[in-house]
Every structure is written in C-alpha cells, then in structure tokens.
Design an enzyme around this catalytic site. Structure first.
Site, PDB file in Angstrom:
ATOM      1  CG  ASN A  14      -2.311  42.139  47.768  1.00  0.00           C
ATOM      2  OD1 ASN A  14      -3.291  42.259  48.500  1.00  0.00           O
ATOM      3  ND2 ASN A  14      -2.347  41.461  46.633  1.00  0.00           N
ATOM      4  N   GLY A  66      -0.641  46.430  52.701  1.00  0.00           N
ATOM      5  CA  GLY A  66      -1.273  45.637  53.765  1.00  0.00           C
ATOM      6  C   GLY A  66      -0.215  44.852  54.533  1.00  0.00           C
ATOM      7  CE1 TYR A  72       5.583  51.325  34.659  1.00  0.00           C
ATOM      8  CE2 TYR A  72       5.900  53.524  33.768  1.00  0.00           C
ATOM      9  CZ  TYR A  72       6.361  52.456  34.511  1.00  0.00           C
ATOM     10  OH  TYR A  72       7.598  52.533  35.115  1.00  0.00           O
ATOM     11  CE  LYS A  83       5.502  51.823  38.432  1.00  0.00           C
ATOM     12  NZ  LYS A  83       6.242  51.025  39.414  1.00  0.00           N
ATOM     13  CG  HIS A 112      14.144  41.018  28.722  1.00  0.00           C
ATOM     14  ND1 HIS A 112      14.102  40.487  27.470  1.00  0.00           N
ATOM     15  CD2 HIS A 112      13.699  40.071  29.563  1.00  0.00           C
ATOM     16  CE1 HIS A 112      13.632  39.242  27.549  1.00  0.00           C
ATOM     17  NE2 HIS A 112      13.384  38.961  28.821  1.00  0.00           N
ATOM     18  NE  ARG A 172      12.840  49.779  29.935  1.00  0.00           N
ATOM     19  CZ  ARG A 172      12.913  49.561  31.248  1.00  0.00           C
ATOM     20  NH1 ARG A 172      12.651  50.551  32.091  1.00  0.00           N
ATOM     21  NH2 ARG A 172      13.236  48.374  31.715  1.00  0.00           N
TER      22      ARG A 172
END
Ligand SMILES: NC(=O)c1ccc[n+]([C@@H]2O[C@H](COP(=O)([O-])OP(=O)(O)OC[C@H]3O[C@@H](n4cnc5c(N)ncnc54)[C@H](O)[C@@H]3O)[C@@H](O)[C@H]2O)c1
Ligand SMILES: NC(=O)c1ccc[n+]([C@@H]2O[C@H](COP(=O)([O-])OP(=O)(O)OC[C@H]3O[C@@H](n4cnc5c(N)ncnc54)[C@H](O)[C@@H]3O)[C@@H](O)[C@H]2O)c1
Ligand SMILES: O=c1ccn([C@@H]2O[C@H](COP(=O)(O)OP(=O)(O)O)[C@@H](O)[C@H]2O)c(=O)[nH]1
Ligand SMILES: O=c1ccn([C@@H]2O[C@H](COP(=O)(O)OP(=O)(O)O)[C@@H](O)[C@H]2O)c(=O)[nH]1
Ligand SMILES: O=c1ccn([C@@H]2O[C@H](COP(=O)(O)OP(=O)(O)O)[C@@H](O)[C@H]2O)c(=O)[nH]1
Ligand SMILES: O=c1ccn([C@@H]2O[C@H](COP(=O)(O)OP(=O)(O)O)[C@@H](O)[C@H]2O)c(=O)[nH]1
Lengths: 312, 312
Positions: free
Chosen positions: B98, B101, B144, B148, B180, B185
């Site tokens: 998207n 595009g 993931y 990618k 966060h 992580r």
C-alpha cells in the site's frame, strides 16, 4: 468424493492434477487468470458436471465452498515471473493470504505449491527440508523466491493461529506435456531448439545442475501429501541429478538432432546445484518418482513435436 | 520544507524521527494504528500547525499527498510481533504494498525501515549489505524476518518497474527513551529488572551477542539515507558488540543495582551473533554513530526510572 479447488489449474502442473482428480471422481473447480495457463489444457473437461472453470485472479478475494485447496496459482518460469515482478509478488503474497482466508472460513485444507527455489543457490547438497536456504532478497529472482518463502510463512501463521490445515510441497524442477511453448525453462527450450534444428542455448558454463521429475510423479506426490497428516514442508522431486550440459546432450540424442550446443551469458543468481533429499517423502508418504527420465522425455518430445507442427 | 509521512510515527523510533523532522520545520503526518505506539509519544506536537496524526492501519489503502514516506509501521519486538503473526505478516506485506502504491501515485520517495533480522542467524560476521542472510522461513520469527525480506523485495520491484524512489535502511538493535515498558526487548527488560531489583533474565547462555545503537544516531542515519541518492540497502547500527551477559552486567553496574543475573530458557532460533559492517554508511552517507553506549544508557535509564515511578 470431495469438492476441490485448484488455483492455477489451467497451467502445466495444475491441468495434470485436474485430470487425476477428475478421473478419481471428485468435484473440481479451477481458478485461473490465464496469465500463463491456457483453456486448452483443461478444455476436455469443460461441460463435465463435476468440473467448473472460474476466470479469477487470486489477488482478489474469492468466496466459494470447498473441502481442499491446491494453491498453485503463480507464474513458475523465470522469464514469466520476471516479466512483471510486482504482479508475481502480489500473487504470492496477497494471493496466498486470500486462499488462506478462504481455507479458514470454509475449514478447507490448503496445499501450497512451494518450490526448491526457497533454498535459493544452496550451500548444502542435496537439500533437505531443514535447510534454511540461501536466497538473495533483492535479486532478480526475489519476486518469486521471496514470494514463495513468505507464502510458506503465511501458511504456518494461519496453521498456528487459526488452525488452518496446511500442506507445503517444495517442488523441484518438473517437466512434461503442456509446458508452454514460450515457457523459457530449460526442458522446453532444449526440446524446441532440437526439434527446430536451432542451437541449444546453455546459459553459462552448463556445469550447473538440476534434477528433473516427470509431471505424473509430481501429481501423485501432491495428492499423497494433501491426504497425509504431514503439515511440515515436504520436498517433491526426482533426485537424479544432471548438469545442464549433460541434459542438452541427452535431449539432443533422444531427438536424434544434430544441432549445435552453444554457451550464452549466464543467468544472474542462477542456482549452481539442485537435488532434492526425498527421504521425508519416501518415509512418510511412501512416495518416490517412478518415471525414468528417458520415458518422460519421450512423452514430452512427442507433445512438443505436435506443438511445433501446429505452429508451422 | 517537505510534506513527510511517517508510518508507525507514534512508536519508539518513529516518534524521535517526528521530533527531528518537526524541529527542522517540515510538515509531518503520522499514520499509526497504536498497536505498540502511543499518543503520548507525540502528544507534544498535537495542535501544532505542521503536525497531523491519522489513526489508520497500513493494511488498508491510504490516500494522501506527500513528498517523502518513512515507512516504519510494524511491531518490532519479538513478543509483540509473535503475539499475532498473521497481523505482523499482513502489516509487512500488504502494508508495504500500500505504501509503495501511494509512493508511486504521488511520486514520493519511500524509505523502508528494514532490519538486521533479514540476515537472520548470520553465518558471516560482521554482516555487510551483500550478505544474503540465514533465515528460517517457517520458524517463530519468520512473520517478522520474512515479512521484512519480502518488503525489501517489493521495494525493488516497484523501483525497477515503476521507478519509485526507494531507500532501504537495515536497522540494527536500537534503544532509548520511549521504548515500551512491556516491549520485551533486552535493553528495556534489563533496565526495568534492575530498577525494580528483580532478577535479570538472560535467555540461554548469554554468550549470544548484539550491537546497540542509541536512537538519536539512528534518526540521523535515517534522515541522511532518505536524502541521499543511495537506493540499495544500507546498514544503520553501532558496531560496538557485546554479549548479552556483558550487557546485563553493564546495565546493572550503571544503575548500581545488586539484583542477580539468572539464565532462563533460550529463545528459539535466537541469532547468535550480530554486528553491522557500516563501511557503506560511513563512506557514502558520512554517517556513523556518535553517542557512547554509557551516555545512551544513562538517558534511557532516566526515562525508565520515571516510567517505573509512574506505575507505582
Ligand atoms: N513446474 C515446475 O518445475 C515447478 C517447480 C516448483 C514449483 N512450481 C510451482 O507449481 C505451480 C504451478 O507451476 P506450473 O509449472 O504449472 O506453472 P504455470 O505457469 O504453467 O501455471 C501457473 C498457473 O497459475 C495461473 N496464475 C498465475 N497468476 C495467477 C493469478 N494471480 N491468479 C490466478 N491464476 C494465476 C497461470 O495462468 C497458470 O495457469 C506454481 O505455483 C509454481 O511456482 C512449479
Ligand atoms: N528498534 C529497533 O531496534 C529496530 C531494529 C530494526 C528495525 N526496526 C524497525 O523500525 C520500525 C520502528 O520500530 P520501533 O522500535 O519504533 O517499534 P515500535 O513497536 O515502537 O513502533 C512501531 C509502530 O508501528 C505501529 N504499527 C504497527 N502495525 C501497524 C499497522 N498495521 N498500521 C499502522 N501502524 C502500525 C505501532 O503502533 C507503532 O507505533 C519497525 O519497522 C521496526 O521493524 C527497529
Ligand atoms: O472466503 C474467503 C475469506 C477470506 N478471503 C480473503 O482472505 C484474506 C485473509 O482473510 P482473513 O480471514 O485473515 O481476514 P481479514 O484480513 O479479512 O480480516 C482477506 O483478504 C479476505 O478478503 C477470501 O478471499 N475468501
Ligand atoms: O535455455 C535455457 C534455459 C535454462 N537454462 C539453464 O537451465 C537451468 C534450469 O533453468 P530453468 O529456467 O528451467 O529453471 P530454474 O531451476 O532455474 O528455475 C538454469 O541453470 C538455467 O540457467 C539454460 O541453460 N538454457
Ligand atoms: O495512493 C495510493 C495508491 C495506491 N494504494 C494501494 O497500494 C497498493 C498497490 O498499488 P498499485 O499501484 O501497485 O496498484 P493496484 O494494486 O491498485 O493495481 C494497492 O492496494 C492500492 O490500494 C494506496 O494505498 N494509496
Ligand atoms: O529479557 C531478555 C530479552 C532478550 N534477551 C536476549 O537479548 C538478545 C536481544 O533480544 P531482543 O529481543 O532485544 O532483540 P533481537 O535482536 O533478538 O530482535 C537476544 O539474544 C535475546 O535472547 C535476554 O537475554 N533477556
């Protein structure tokens, strides 16, 4: 008796699968956008009460009711998939998501036609299903290779998260009648060149190898896998390996042609070796290829002889 | 002065990028679905005439007019991206299609926030941009990693076929304020554990390594890359490598905590080594990280100290 959807069913492999499943008495629906497929490949079934042909692009959602989905829709030969890389990658990514969404909604089992190309230009030989592959994510083949890799990833995401039953066939090079005249893959090229008395074009040194299976062996493997309980990926291929140069000679001899073999530019990122380890399919599916190369080539040559005549 | 879209702009990296681009006087539009991002991260800009915030999911088409697109929308921490693998893979695949595009229609330049995870569990060390990677296409991280990889493939397909200007940043582990609290992580986990006096959880032996860059270095690299003429992928990371065990000790010492370090189960398919070769960024972008680990950690610890207080 099952309701079976075959996406890409008007293509080379798909149309042979249609023949087998129709012969077995199933209700078969083919979905195809005729990018590389042809109505001719399935026209002998048109009008049969168990057969339906839908002209549809898998990049758009599809609402039908089926029990099994063989998801083959995707251009498969390098010139075809490189012709419009954006379309190829949309077909593998959005197309597969749509078919998984369909499988989820109607609780159908989905078999993905994946490929030995997920192993890329392999650093392990032969390749077994545990190998993670060696693929250039931004090379000219990436639209196909990475498209199929992510299609596999999507299958297992839906399997884990939505309990969709998936089967993943990693298909190695396959040949047989109904390959497209302009397919551009090695078997059709070499046969047509030999039949026309044109030079056989070996890309690069010809030392790169492939292992070729005849299409009826693949079809038997796909059906066995679909109806097995093996949800992890399974290699389907013939472990008999030849260099491309040997292959040029085999085809030339089989046809009895006296055309020359020439070396032209190597293809970029061309995998140098490829041979399936089919221990898993043998052990778990009791499947292995049975058609000798020479017999398969004979049938394929007969087919292309007719095609070449039609053109003339 | 440019009209700049930042997808994922309410997240950790995105919000720091917003700050820099707003300070430089650009018109900034953030698109975010707040899956892992928070309004708080950009709330200081709300009401500013150059700033707009759109609550939108990139899996759906987006029609706006912009000059540059920083495409960051995607959950980035393993617990977040594994929480809903289907959504992660849709975000990377359909979401990137998207945005490409959109870029194509409005002739905007698009920078993809790719990742060192495209190298997977690398067999070359350090990793440079030519390395094809070692990724498990069907493992728990695949939603993931393969997402990618295919996003990169899509970028180059649009670049080649539709002349979309693309930039691809392969971002290595990054840390800083606004991560966060439940990010999961390693940096945030170890800091929070040390601040709370809880055991530091080292997954596996702790011998696996990572290289950590501070977020302001990354932001400078992203902007330099966007405005360069380098369309091939560029690593952005800090080559200073530490084992996770060393890292636990560094953080503990920095905080002056006396919590214990414990070894818990290793994560599946956890990359064993990771360190960027940043020769390309140095040479072509004249970029390299400048914030010492200790300074970056200091700022990040200050941030989490406040966050932990807020919770209590
Ligand atoms: N033949 C091989 O050697 C080989 C090897 C590995 C994998 N495969 C896989 O097997 C499948 C079939 O390959 P094939 O050799 O029969 O190729 P093919 O090109 O003959 O068949 C592919 C079919 O899919 C259709 N198709 C393509 N894009 C579509 C779309 N967006 N929507 C609907 N239909 C679409 C084509 O029109 C065609 O009928 C492919 O998925 C291919 O990747 C084939
Ligand atoms: N931080 C790192 O160490 C690191 C390393 C490599 C790559 N990256 C990449 O950088 C980008 C930003 O990472 P981050 O650390 O800031 O993560 P983050 O989770 O803090 O930010 C991601 C942002 O994207 C938003 N988002 C997620 N899915 C979306 C969707 N479908 N539609 C719209 N918005 C959506 C989230 O709400 C969030 O605001 C990601 O693309 C990530 O893959 C980060
Ligand atoms: O019968 C169906 C059901 C779903 N889909 C498509 O499959 C994709 C993935 O479906 P999913 O169930 O994940 O849901 P959605 O994305 O619609 O939430 C979506 O694009 C749907 O349009 C489809 O083509 N046929
Ligand atoms: O006219 C041709 C077509 C293909 N090849 C080579 O044959 C092998 C198989 O190519 P094909 O396109 O059939 O399939 P692939 O396995 O590469 O997808 C590759 O090494 C090609 O470079 C060749 O030498 N001449
Ligand atoms: O301003 C735009 C233009 C396109 N798209 C989306 O981007 C995707 C890829 O666009 P492309 O131009 O390739 O065309 P399409 O798939 O519509 O033919 C499509 O899903 C479009 O809906 C978008 O979100 N915003
Ligand atoms: O509480 C934690 C979180 C992470 N890790 C390890 O730290 C490294 C970096 O993990 P992170 O999730 O930060 O990022 P990754 O680089 O794996 O995406 C990995 O080896 C993890 O196994 C750890 O030991 N303890």
């Amino acid at each position: 008796r099952k309701r079976i959807l075959i996406t890409g069913g008007a293509g080379f492999v798909g149309s042979h699968l249609v023949d087998r499943l129709m012969a077995d008495g199933h209700e078969v629906t083919v979905v195809d956008n005729f990018f590389t497929g042809r109505k001719r490949n399935v026209e002998h079934w048109i009008g049969h009460q168990n057969f339906e042909m839908i002209n549809h692009d898998v990049v758009n959602p599809l609402m039908i009711e089926v029990d099994q989905i063989y998801h083959l829709a995707c251009p498969a030969s390098p010139p075809h998939y490189m012709y419009n890389p954006i379309k190829t990658i949309k077909t593998s990514s959005i197309g597969t998501l749509n078919m998984l969404g369909l499988a989820r909604r109607v609780k159908a089992r989905l078999l993905l036609a994946s490929t030995s190309e997920v192993y890329g230009d392999p650093e392990e030989h032969p390749q077994n299903e545990e190998y993670w592959g060696h693929v250039n994510p931004i090379g000219p083949r990436a639209c196909y290779d990475e498209g199929k890799r992510v299609a596999e990833t999507m299958c297992y995401a839906y399997a884990k998260q939505e309990n969709v039953e998936v089967r993943v066939a990693r298909i190695f090079n396959t040949f047989g009648p109904r390959m497209h005249m302009n397919d551009g893959r090695v078997v059709s090229n070499f046969i047509i060149q030999s039949l026309k008395g044109e030079p056989i074009t070996v890309y690069g040194s010809g030392k790169q190898s492939r292992s070729f299976q005849y299409v009826s062996d693949l079809v038997a493997g796909l059906i066995a896998l679909m109806n097995s309980d093996i949800s992890s990926p399974v290699n389907l291929g013939n472990p008999e390996e030849h260099t491309i140069m040997e292959f040029a000679q085999i085809i030339k001899d089989k046809i009895g042609a006296d055309n020359e073999i020439i070396n032209v530019d190597a293809a970029q990122d061309d995998p140098q070796r490829r041979k399936p380890d089919i221990t898993k399919a043998k052990t778990l599916l009791h499947w292995e290829p049975v058609v000798p190369l020479s017999d398969g080539l004979g049938k394929t040559i007969d087919y292309f002889r007719e095609e070449v005549k039609l053109l003339q």
